[in-house]
Design a protein around this motif. Structure first.
Motif, PDB file in Angstrom:
ATOM      1  N   ALA A 163      -8.289  -7.319  -3.237  1.00  0.00           N
ATOM      2  CA  ALA A 163      -8.479  -5.887  -3.534  1.00  0.00           C
ATOM      3  C   ALA A 163      -7.610  -5.047  -2.592  1.00  0.00           C
ATOM      4  CB  ALA A 163      -9.954  -5.516  -3.384  1.00  0.00           C
ATOM      5  N   PHE A 164      -7.542  -5.452  -1.331  1.00  0.00           N
ATOM      6  CA  PHE A 164      -6.727  -4.727  -0.344  1.00  0.00           C
ATOM      7  C   PHE A 164      -5.250  -4.743  -0.746  1.00  0.00           C
ATOM      8  CE2 PHE A 164      -4.069  -4.735   3.498  1.00  0.00           C
ATOM      9  CZ  PHE A 164      -4.509  -3.589   4.136  1.00  0.00           C
ATOM     10  N   ALA A 165      -4.766  -5.929  -1.136  1.00  0.00           N
ATOM     11  CA  ALA A 165      -3.358  -6.052  -1.534  1.00  0.00           C
ATOM     12  C   ALA A 165      -3.081  -5.217  -2.783  1.00  0.00           C
ATOM     13  CB  ALA A 165      -3.006  -7.517  -1.784  1.00  0.00           C
ATOM     14  N   LEU A 166      -4.006  -5.260  -3.737  1.00  0.00           N
ATOM     15  CA  LEU A 166      -3.835  -4.462  -4.963  1.00  0.00           C
ATOM     16  C   LEU A 166      -3.804  -2.969  -4.646  1.00  0.00           C
ATOM     17  CD1 LEU A 166      -5.984  -6.038  -7.807  1.00  0.00           C
ATOM     18  CD2 LEU A 166      -3.502  -5.777  -7.697  1.00  0.00           C
ATOM     19  N   SER A 171      -0.734   1.839  -4.561  1.00  0.00           N
ATOM     20  CA  SER A 171      -0.406   3.133  -3.936  1.00  0.00           C
ATOM     21  C   SER A 171       1.115   3.339  -3.903  1.00  0.00           C
ATOM     22  CB  SER A 171      -1.014   3.249  -2.541  1.00  0.00           C
ATOM     23  OG  SER A 171      -0.244   2.529  -1.619  1.00  0.00           O
ATOM     24  N   LEU A 172       1.877   2.262  -3.954  1.00  0.00           N
ATOM     25  CA  LEU A 172       3.344   2.397  -3.983  1.00  0.00           C
ATOM     26  C   LEU A 172       3.883   2.413  -5.409  1.00  0.00           C
ATOM     27  CD1 LEU A 172       4.275  -0.124  -1.131  1.00  0.00           C
ATOM     28  CD2 LEU A 172       4.299   2.365  -0.997  1.00  0.00           C
ATOM     29  N   LEU A 173       3.272   1.607  -6.268  1.00  0.00           N
ATOM     30  CA  LEU A 173       3.859   1.382  -7.600  1.00  0.00           C
ATOM     31  C   LEU A 173       3.118   2.125  -8.709  1.00  0.00           C
ATOM     32  CD1 LEU A 173       4.290  -2.470  -7.131  1.00  0.00           C
ATOM     33  CD2 LEU A 173       6.174  -0.848  -7.408  1.00  0.00           C
ATOM     34  N   GLY A 174       1.972   2.705  -8.383  1.00  0.00           N
ATOM     35  CA  GLY A 174       1.155   3.361  -9.408  1.00  0.00           C
ATOM     36  C   GLY A 174       0.073   2.411  -9.898  1.00  0.00           C
ATOM     37  N   ASN A 175      -0.984   3.010 -10.424  1.00  0.00           N
ATOM     38  CA  ASN A 175      -2.172   2.242 -10.804  1.00  0.00           C
ATOM     39  C   ASN A 175      -1.920   1.222 -11.911  1.00  0.00           C
ATOM     40  OD1 ASN A 175      -4.591   2.072  -9.591  1.00  0.00           O
ATOM     41  ND2 ASN A 175      -5.198   4.164 -10.166  1.00  0.00           N
ATOM     42  N   ASP A 176      -0.897   1.482 -12.720  1.00  0.00           N
ATOM     43  CA  ASP A 176      -0.620   0.612 -13.856  1.00  0.00           C
ATOM     44  C   ASP A 176      -0.327  -0.826 -13.427  1.00  0.00           C
ATOM     45  OD1 ASP A 176      -0.342   0.486 -16.695  1.00  0.00           O
ATOM     46  OD2 ASP A 176       1.778   0.031 -16.319  1.00  0.00           O
TER      47      ASP A 176
END
Ligand SMILES: Cc1cc2nc3c(=O)[nH]c(=O)nc-3n(C[C@H](O)[C@H](O)[C@H](O)COP(=O)(O)OP(=O)(O)OC[C@H]3O[C@@H](n4cnc5c(N)ncnc54)[C@H](O)[C@@H]3O)c2cc1C
Length: 407
Positions: free
Chosen positions: A315-318, A323-328
């Motif tokens: 979850a932390f990695a996601l 936060s960098l690439l967008g929620n998608d």
């Protein structure tokens, strides 16, 4: 006497030692506590991809003996550059910030060299209140598995001065390469050695599956195993055990996520999760073109990760990646595997560093005891510690000592 030499541990050091001894015509047994060979060199296969849970990079590649061994034994060595130092599309890390952070690390290294702190403690060379101190701590985590407070400057510089900038890979996995190098000698898996005793003519090793006698023994287990008292010695090895305690294993862990669908991520790229956090993950995207993101956590980041447990770690990695690439991006990533080296039986951590003031412990640990007991393993290498090729070379060194002693 059952064998000329008994090798304790089937990691890179033990395998190298056994090869050299066998090539010199010695009878050898390798005693390995776990149910596989390789130790911290461990490739698993998931979704058709070889994933290195431990070592993955052939560091100092031009002079790394495992490059030639890999080529000679049919492995595919990839000599391209690494993406570590780049930030894909500068996401969350503007070019000026990247330059400033890299300059802060270089300035720290320059201070360690030119004006090493009396304390030998690397953190004492940090710029007080420096803007990029957390970034420097995260690099120390990846390199040493430990924060700068716990790092001997002299030890760090011994590695840094000897290492080259070439870091290569092996398609089939570094663990596969090392595992395939086990020579044709007696190999006993799931056979932890509990006690090592010197006898009149050699050594006697007590294992869970009976005793083994040999003319000499080479101990290649990690410093965590030695300092943790997992093996009892009926020999004067107090200095060695003390030295092992001064060379603790730092922590580094990997976390793999599989990529699916139309994610738009480019091969061989990289993202640092949060350049201002000392716990941040470093994410290698599509290594060797594979549909995977390889997260790497070191030092404090790895400690936090192991304490959170696997689900929270993913979850932390996601969170960092979205936060960098967008929620998608969440739709395209699913957890594959993660290491947990601190909890791995018979290893107990990732790679060794010397505590401040204790760089000399490596030489102490590498010292033979009489003519029958020899020590190898990454922590005994004077400059290439914390690596697989350093472990390998230490095994060759110890085997050479055993051969000479018996001559
Ligand atoms: C996450 C991670 C990433 C890494 N990345 C890299 C990298 O990219 N490049 C690189 O060069 N290095 C890397 N390393 C470091 C490298 O993997 C190690 O330095 C090297 O593999 C250590 O080899 P070794 O033989 O010294 O010890 P080990 O691999 O620990 O081997 C010791 C063996 O002894 C066995 N053993 C322990 N106790 C007993 C007992 N009582 N009886 C019998 N057997 C016993 C253990 O099970 C183990 O198999 C990485 C390590 C980790 C964890």
């Amino acid at each position: 006497m059952d064998y000329d030499v008994a090798v304790i541990g089937a990691g890179a050091a033990g395998i190298a030692a056994a090869r050299k001894l066998a090539a010199a015509g010695r009878s050898v047994v390798i005693l390995e506590a776990s149910d596989r060979v390789g130790g911290r060199a461990w490739t698993i296969e998931l979704s058709g991809m070889p994933l290195d849970m431990g070592c993955g990079w052939l560091h100092s590649a031009e002079r790394n003996p495992l490059v030639a061994l890999g080529r000679d034994t049919g492995f595919t060595i990839e000599s391209g550059p690494t993406a570590w130092q780049s930030q894909w599309r500068d996401l969350g890390f503007a070019p000026q910030q990247q330059a400033a952070a890299a300059a802060a690390w270089m300035a720290l290294e320059a201070r360690l060299r030119a004006n090493p702190p009396q304390s030998d403690r690397a953190s004492d060379a940090l710029e007080p209140g420096g803007e990029w101190n957390a970034y420097c701590q995260s690099l120390s985590g990846y390199l040493n598995g430990a924060p700068l407070e716990r790092l001997s400057v002299a030890d760090f510089l011994a590695y840094d001065s000897a290492a080259t900038d070439s870091n290569w890979r092996v398609h089939e996995g570094y663990g596969s390469l090392i595992g395939a190098a086990v020579p044709d000698v007696a190999l006993r898996l799931s056979t932890p050695v509990r006690r090592v005793a010197l006898t009149g003519k050699g050594v006697r090793l007590s294992t869970d599956r009976g005793a083994v006698t040999a003319g000499a023994a080479i101990v290649t287990v990690s410093t965590a195993v030695l300092a943790g008292g997992k093996i009892a010695f009926d020999a004067d090895v107090d200095d060695h055990l003390h030295a092992a305690g001064q060379l603790p294993l730092g922590l580094a862990d990997k976390l793999f996520m599989e990529l699916a669908g139309n994610h738009g991520l480019e091969r061989e790229t990289h993202l640092l999760g949060d350049p201002r956090s000392d716990e941040t993950g470093s994410y290698y995207i599509r290594p060797l073109g594979r549909p995977v993101v390889e997260g790497f956590f070191g030092g404090k980041g790895a400690v936090v990760l192991e304490s959170k447990g696997l689900l929270e770690a993913f979850a932390f990695a996601l969170d960092q990646l979205s936060s960098l690439l967008g929620n998608d991006i969440r739709r395209h990533l699913r957890p594959l595997a993660a290491s947990s080296w601190c909890r791995t039986d018979w290893v107990g951590g990732s790679y060794s560093h010397a505590l401040p003031g204790h760089a000399g412990a490596r030489a102490t640990l590498a010292r033979p005891v009489g003519e029958r007991l020899f020590f190898a393993g990454e922590a005994t290498h004077q400059s290439d510690f914390s690596t697989a090729h350093g472990a390998w070379e230490s095994g060759l060194r110890a085997a050479g000592q055993a051969i000479q002693s018996a001559a």
